[in-house]
Design a protein around this motif. Structure first.
Motif, PDB file in Angstrom:
ATOM      1  N   ILE A   3     117.887 -70.715  37.191  1.00  0.00           N
ATOM      2  CA  ILE A   3     118.738 -71.475  37.946  1.00  0.00           C
ATOM      3  C   ILE A   3     119.582 -70.556  38.975  1.00  0.00           C
ATOM      4  O   ILE A   3     120.108 -69.450  38.807  1.00  0.00           O
ATOM      5  CB  ILE A   3     119.598 -72.369  36.969  1.00  0.00           C
ATOM      6  CG1 ILE A   3     120.452 -73.390  37.869  1.00  0.00           C
ATOM      7  CG2 ILE A   3     120.467 -71.519  36.489  1.00  0.00           C
ATOM      8  CD1 ILE A   3     121.024 -74.646  36.913  1.00  0.00           C
ATOM      9  N   PRO A   4     119.808 -71.127  40.320  1.00  0.00           N
ATOM     10  CA  PRO A   4     120.677 -70.161  41.118  1.00  0.00           C
ATOM     11  C   PRO A   4     122.052 -70.275  40.749  1.00  0.00           C
ATOM     12  O   PRO A   4     122.585 -71.372  40.392  1.00  0.00           O
ATOM     13  CB  PRO A   4     120.263 -70.738  42.699  1.00  0.00           C
ATOM     14  CG  PRO A   4     119.683 -72.022  42.198  1.00  0.00           C
ATOM     15  CD  PRO A   4     119.222 -72.134  40.815  1.00  0.00           C
ATOM     16  N   PHE A   5     122.664 -69.240  40.658  1.00  0.00           N
ATOM     17  CA  PHE A   5     124.075 -68.988  40.184  1.00  0.00           C
ATOM     18  C   PHE A   5     124.722 -67.906  40.855  1.00  0.00           C
ATOM     19  O   PHE A   5     124.012 -66.804  41.447  1.00  0.00           O
ATOM     20  CB  PHE A   5     124.189 -69.152  38.694  1.00  0.00           C
ATOM     21  CG  PHE A   5     123.608 -67.558  38.220  1.00  0.00           C
ATOM     22  CD1 PHE A   5     124.545 -66.559  37.986  1.00  0.00           C
ATOM     23  CD2 PHE A   5     122.566 -67.417  37.869  1.00  0.00           C
ATOM     24  CE1 PHE A   5     124.181 -65.475  37.466  1.00  0.00           C
ATOM     25  CE2 PHE A   5     121.998 -66.433  37.209  1.00  0.00           C
ATOM     26  CZ  PHE A   5     122.832 -65.397  36.828  1.00  0.00           C
ATOM     27  N   LEU A  63     121.401 -76.349  43.609  1.00  0.00           N
ATOM     28  CA  LEU A  63     120.947 -77.146  42.486  1.00  0.00           C
ATOM     29  C   LEU A  63     119.964 -78.112  43.047  1.00  0.00           C
ATOM     30  O   LEU A  63     118.659 -78.277  42.394  1.00  0.00           O
ATOM     31  CB  LEU A  63     122.101 -77.633  41.807  1.00  0.00           C
ATOM     32  CG  LEU A  63     123.037 -76.859  41.014  1.00  0.00           C
ATOM     33  CD1 LEU A  63     124.259 -77.551  40.388  1.00  0.00           C
ATOM     34  CD2 LEU A  63     122.246 -76.096  39.916  1.00  0.00           C
ATOM     35  N   ALA A  64     120.114 -78.799  44.123  1.00  0.00           N
ATOM     36  CA  ALA A  64     119.579 -79.641  44.693  1.00  0.00           C
ATOM     37  C   ALA A  64     117.974 -79.153  45.027  1.00  0.00           C
ATOM     38  O   ALA A  64     117.083 -79.999  44.760  1.00  0.00           O
ATOM     39  CB  ALA A  64     120.062 -80.384  46.104  1.00  0.00           C
ATOM     40  N   LYS A  65     118.031 -78.012  45.595  1.00  0.00           N
ATOM     41  CA  LYS A  65     116.640 -77.278  45.817  1.00  0.00           C
ATOM     42  C   LYS A  65     116.176 -77.106  44.677  1.00  0.00           C
ATOM     43  O   LYS A  65     114.711 -77.303  44.792  1.00  0.00           O
ATOM     44  CB  LYS A  65     116.797 -76.340  46.889  1.00  0.00           C
ATOM     45  CG  LYS A  65     117.399 -76.460  48.369  1.00  0.00           C
ATOM     46  CD  LYS A  65     117.659 -75.176  48.912  1.00  0.00           C
ATOM     47  CE  LYS A  65     118.260 -75.475  50.198  1.00  0.00           C
ATOM     48  NZ  LYS A  65     118.892 -74.183  50.944  1.00  0.00           N
ATOM     49  N   PHE A  66     116.811 -76.260  43.705  1.00  0.00           N
ATOM     50  CA  PHE A  66     116.081 -76.058  42.420  1.00  0.00           C
ATOM     51  C   PHE A  66     115.593 -77.049  41.824  1.00  0.00           C
ATOM     52  O   PHE A  66     114.325 -76.847  41.190  1.00  0.00           O
ATOM     53  CB  PHE A  66     117.038 -75.069  41.772  1.00  0.00           C
ATOM     54  CG  PHE A  66     116.482 -74.769  40.449  1.00  0.00           C
ATOM     55  CD1 PHE A  66     115.807 -73.230  40.567  1.00  0.00           C
ATOM     56  CD2 PHE A  66     116.798 -75.127  39.066  1.00  0.00           C
ATOM     57  CE1 PHE A  66     115.252 -72.872  39.314  1.00  0.00           C
ATOM     58  CE2 PHE A  66     116.219 -74.541  38.027  1.00  0.00           C
ATOM     59  CZ  PHE A  66     115.776 -73.406  38.141  1.00  0.00           C
ATOM     60  N   PHE A  67     116.073 -78.111  41.668  1.00  0.00           N
ATOM     61  CA  PHE A  67     115.606 -79.487  40.736  1.00  0.00           C
ATOM     62  C   PHE A  67     114.948 -80.483  41.651  1.00  0.00           C
ATOM     63  O   PHE A  67     114.548 -81.349  41.103  1.00  0.00           O
ATOM     64  CB  PHE A  67     116.863 -79.870  39.960  1.00  0.00           C
ATOM     65  CG  PHE A  67     117.303 -79.126  39.062  1.00  0.00           C
ATOM     66  CD1 PHE A  67     116.677 -78.677  37.643  1.00  0.00           C
ATOM     67  CD2 PHE A  67     118.470 -78.399  39.069  1.00  0.00           C
ATOM     68  CE1 PHE A  67     117.147 -78.081  36.777  1.00  0.00           C
ATOM     69  CE2 PHE A  67     118.960 -77.736  38.067  1.00  0.00           C
ATOM     70  CZ  PHE A  67     118.005 -77.312  36.782  1.00  0.00           C
ATOM     71  N   ASN A  68     114.812 -80.100  42.855  1.00  0.00           N
ATOM     72  CA  ASN A  68     114.243 -81.061  43.843  1.00  0.00           C
ATOM     73  C   ASN A  68     114.727 -82.461  43.837  1.00  0.00           C
ATOM     74  O   ASN A  68     113.994 -83.371  43.546  1.00  0.00           O
ATOM     75  CB  ASN A  68     112.663 -80.993  43.465  1.00  0.00           C
ATOM     76  CG  ASN A  68     111.873 -81.721  44.772  1.00  0.00           C
ATOM     77  OD1 ASN A  68     112.335 -81.574  45.911  1.00  0.00           O
ATOM     78  ND2 ASN A  68     110.729 -82.200  44.515  1.00  0.00           N
ATOM     79  N   ILE A  69     116.116 -82.652  43.821  1.00  0.00           N
ATOM     80  CA  ILE A  69     116.754 -83.807  43.693  1.00  0.00           C
ATOM     81  C   ILE A  69     117.765 -83.882  44.960  1.00  0.00           C
ATOM     82  O   ILE A  69     118.067 -82.784  45.775  1.00  0.00           O
ATOM     83  CB  ILE A  69     117.561 -83.858  42.585  1.00  0.00           C
ATOM     84  CG1 ILE A  69     118.556 -82.949  42.365  1.00  0.00           C
ATOM     85  CG2 ILE A  69     116.866 -84.028  41.412  1.00  0.00           C
ATOM     86  CD1 ILE A  69     119.584 -83.182  41.296  1.00  0.00           C
TER      87      ILE A  69
END
Length: 72
Positions: A34-36, A50-56
């Motif tokens: 996860i990007p942090f 988070l939106a990109k990582f989880f595709n939401i």
């Protein structure tokens, strides 16, 4: 400037235990990590990452942030 979420907020957003988010931070495979960013000893997560990582949809995260952040 984009708002950064805490580990606890991300866990609440994803409806998982904080330990699950911590495991995603420690993931060895960079594609699954996860990007942090680190702020001292704390972790912060940007909504767009988070939106990109989880595709939401980013709007879902922004709605969550608006509900979590008290009006000042």
């Amino acid at each position: 400037m984009e708002t950064a979420l805490t580990l606890a907020q991300v866990a609440k957003l994803l409806q998982v235990a904080p330990s699950t988010v911590h495991a995603l931070i420690k993931e060895e495979n960079p594609e699954k990590r996860i990007p942090f960013i680190r702020v001292g000893k704390n972790y912060r997560f940007f909504a767009s990452d988070l939106a990109k990582f989880f595709n939401i949809d980013l709007a879902i995260i922004q709605t969550f942030i608006n509900k979590e952040t008290p009006n000042v």
